[in-house]
Design an enzyme around this catalytic site. Structure first.
Site, mmCIF file in Angstrom:
data_model
loop_
_atom_site.group_PDB
_atom_site.id
_atom_site.type_symbol
_atom_site.label_atom_id
_atom_site.label_comp_id
_atom_site.label_asym_id
_atom_site.label_seq_id
_atom_site.Cartn_x
_atom_site.Cartn_y
_atom_site.Cartn_z
ATOM 1 N N GLU A 192 0.880 -1.175 0.000
ATOM 2 C CA GLU A 192 0.000 0.000 0.000
ATOM 3 C C GLU A 192 0.913 1.219 0.000
ATOM 4 O O GLU A 192 1.651 1.447 0.951
ATOM 5 C CB GLU A 192 -0.919 -0.026 1.225
ATOM 6 N N CYS A 230 -2.126 8.831 3.742
ATOM 7 C CA CYS A 230 -1.955 8.518 2.325
ATOM 8 C C CYS A 230 -3.221 8.794 1.532
ATOM 9 O O CYS A 230 -3.173 8.905 0.304
ATOM 10 C CB CYS A 230 -1.506 7.069 2.143
#
Length: 486
Positions: free
Chosen positions: A244, A278
Site C-alpha cells: 500500500e 496517504c
C-alpha cells in the site's frame, strides 16, 4: 534505554546501530536503543518458522479467541497506546485516541472478514465431497509506517495471525514506541512465544528482513520504497506481496449548495493528521468563475484558522510533521511548485516554535507547467481552476496513483459520472477523501499498490485457497473414466 529486539517471547538489546526518536512537538526523546542486527533478524525469522508449526495447527476458534483477548487488552491500554503514538510522531491526542480505538475495532472486522473471505465450505458429491479450505503462507514480514504506527501494522498482523501465519514486525524507526505496548497486549492475550517477533531499526534492519527466509511481505509506505521492494522480489512468485503506497489524490468540488460545507470537506481532506495520511487530498479542482473562487477562499480561510499545537494541548486540530526534516521537505516542495508557476495563496511555513511545526498551505497551480505527479506528506493543498467537468475528470485521473478521490456536489448525475470515470480505490461523495471504513477494502490501482487492498480484504492475501475432492474409501474408477475407450 529501550530494547530493540523481541524474539521468541523475550526482549533483548539490539546489536545494530544506535538510534533514537525525538518528539517533533517537544524535542524530548520518546525512544532510544540499538537496532536489530542481521543475525538477530534471521533469529527472529527462525523463531517465527519454529512457532508456525504449532500455530498453524491451532484450531481456528482458539486463534480467534486469542485475538479477541488481544482486542480487550488493546482497549484497556488505549491511553498508553495513544500517548506513545503522539510522543513519537506528534499526532494530536484526539487523533491518537481514535487510532487506539481503530486498533481494537480492527479485530472484530478481521475475524468477520476471515470467515467471509478466507473460510471454508463442503459440498456433497457423487463420490463423497468437495472441500474448500485456506492455508497460511508461513512467516509474514510486516513493515509499519509512522503515520499510523499502531493501526496500520495492526491491520496486517491481526489477519495474518488469524490465518495461521507467524509474523516478524519491523516498526517504523520514526514511531517505534507503540510496538512494545502491542507486544504486551498480545502477551496478555496468551499468544504463544515466537508467533509474533519484533525487530527495531531503519534501512539496514529492513534490508536484512527482506533477505531473510520470509513467505510474505506486508508493507505500508511510500511508492519509492514499495516499488524497490517489488523489484527486490522480482522472479519470486512464491513470496506474497501486499503493498500500500499512497497517492496524489484528487478532490473535485462542483456546484454544491453549501460553499462553507465544501470548504470544510476540502480542508479536512487536505489537513487531517497534518496531511500525513496517504488518503489526504493533494489536488483540488474547482470550476472557473465566482463559485470556484468562493470555494478557494473558504479553503484558505480554514487553513489560516486551524489551531496548531503539541499533542497534549487543548483543542488542537493539527500537530507537527513527524520530524524537522519532514517540515523542511514540505517547504522545499512548495518552493519547487512556486518555481513551476504556482501562486501561494497561503504559504506553508515552518513555525517559530521549531521541531516539525508548519502552517497549512494552499497554492494555486492553475497556470503552472510541468506539475510533478508526486505525493507530499504534508499540509499543502494544490488548487486548480478548470473550464468544465470533463476537464476536472481528466485532470483528476492524470496521475500514476489511484488510492483515493472525491466529489463534493449535490448533482446525482455528476456523481454517477465521477463514480464511473474516476480512477480511485476509495471514492467518496460529499465526504473527505481521508475517510475510509475498516469494513471495506483499502487500496487502489497504479502506484498506490499492487492490487492487494487491505482493511477488510487483508484476509485475501493472508491465506491461500486449497480445493480438495474427498472420498472415504479408494474405489476403482468406472470403465468410462479409466482404462477403456468411452
Amino acid at each position: 534505554m529501550s530494547k530493540g529486539v523481541y524474539i521468541n517471547g523475550k526482549w533483548s538489546a539490539g546489536d545494530g546501530d544506535w538510534f533514537e526518536k525525538t518528539c517533533p512537538a517537544t524535542g524530548e526523546t520518546s525512544w532510544e536503543g540499538q537496532a536489530a542486527s542481521a543475525s538477530q533478524v534471521n533469529a527472529a525469522v527462525e523463531a517465527a518458522q519454529a512457532a508456525g508449526v504449532a500455530w498453524r495447527h491451532t484450531p481456528q476458534h482458539d486463534r480467534t479467541r486469542i485475538l479477541e483477548a488481544y482486542a480487550e487488552a488493546v482497549g484497556e491500554r488505549a491511553e498508553q497506546i495513544s500517548e506513545a503514538i503522539s510522543r513519537d510522531m506528534g499526532k494530536a491526542r484526539w487523533e491518537s485516541m481514535g487510532e487506539a480505538g481503530a486498533m481494537r475495532g480492527k479485530i472484530a472486522v478481521s475475524i468477520q472478514a476471515q470467515v467471509e473471505r478466507a473460510g471454508g465450505r463442503q459440498d456433497e458429491t457423487a463420490f463423497g465431497s468437495a472441500h474448500l479450505t485456506h492455508r497460511a503462507h508461513g512467516v509474514m514480514a510486516v513493515f509499519g509506517p509512522f503515520n499510523f504506527p499502531g493501526h496500520l501494522p495492526n491491520g496486517h498482523i491481526v489477519p495474518a495471525l488469524l490465518a495461521g501465519n507467524t509474523v516478524v514486525f519491523k516498526p517504523s524507526e520514526l514511531a517505534p514506541a507503540v510496538a512494545k505496548i502491542m507486544v504486551e497486549c498480545f502477551e496478555a492475550a496468551g499468544l504463544p512465544a515466537g508467533v509474533l517477533n519484533v525487530i527495531h531499526g531503519g534501512r539496514h534492519t529492513g534490508a536484512a528482513l527482506l533477505d531473510a527466509e520470509i513467505n510474505g511481505l506486508l508493507f505500508t509506505g511510500s511508492a519509492n520504497t514499495g516499488t524497490a521492494f517489488h523489484r527486490h522480489f522480482a522472479g519470486r512468485p512464491e513470496v506474497i506481496l501486499a503493498l500500500e503506497m499512497g497517492g496524489n489524490n484528487p478532490l473535485i468540488v462542483w456546484d454544491p449548495a453549501d460553499i462553507e460545507a465544501a470548504g470544510d470537506i476540502a480542508a479536512q481532506s487536505a489537513f487531517l493528521t497534518t496531511g500525513q495520511r496517504c488518503s489526504c487530498a493533494r489536488r483540488v479542482y474547482v470550476p472557473q468563475g465566482k463559485f470556484g473562487d468562493s470555494v478557494i477562499e473558504a479553503i484558505v480561510e480554514r487553513a489560516r484558522s486551524l489551531k496548531i499545537g503539541a499533542w497534549d494541548e487543548d483543542d488542537v486540530f493539527m500537530g507537527p510533521l513527524v520530524s524537522e526534516q519532514a517540515a523542511q521537505a514540505a517547504v522545499d516542495f512548495q518552493t519547487m511548485l512556486s518555481k513551476a508557476g504556482g501562486k501561494p495563496l497561503r504559504r506553508l511555513k515552518r513555525m517559530d516554535r521549531g521541531g516539525g511545526f508548519v502552517t497549512a498551505g494552499v497554492i494555486d497551480m492553475t497556470d503552472a507547467g510541468n506539475v510533478p505527479d508526486e505525493e507530499l506528506f504534508g499540509p499543502l493543498m494544490q488548487v486548480f481552476r478548470v473550464k468544465d467537468f470533463d476537464a476536472a475528470i481528466l485532470k483528476a485521473n492524470d496521475t500514476r496513483f489511484g488510492l483515493s478521490g472525491g466529489l463534493v456536489s449535490d448533482d446525482d448525475a455528476l456523481w454517477l459520472r465521477a463514480h464511473n470515470e474516476m480512477r480511485a480505490g476509495i471514492l467518496n461523495r460529499n465526504r473527505p477523501t481521508a475517510g475510509a471504513a475498516g469494513n471495506m477494502p483499502f487500496g487502489g490501482p497504479g502506484l498506490s499498490g499492487n492490487f492487494r487492498p487491505g482493511a477488510y480484504y487483508a484476509a485475501d492475501y493472508c491465506a491461500w485457497p486449497q480445493a480438495s475432492q474427498v472420498a472415504d474409501t479408494a474405489e476403482r474408477m468406472s470403465a468410462q473414466g479409466f482404462g477403456k475407450k468411452a
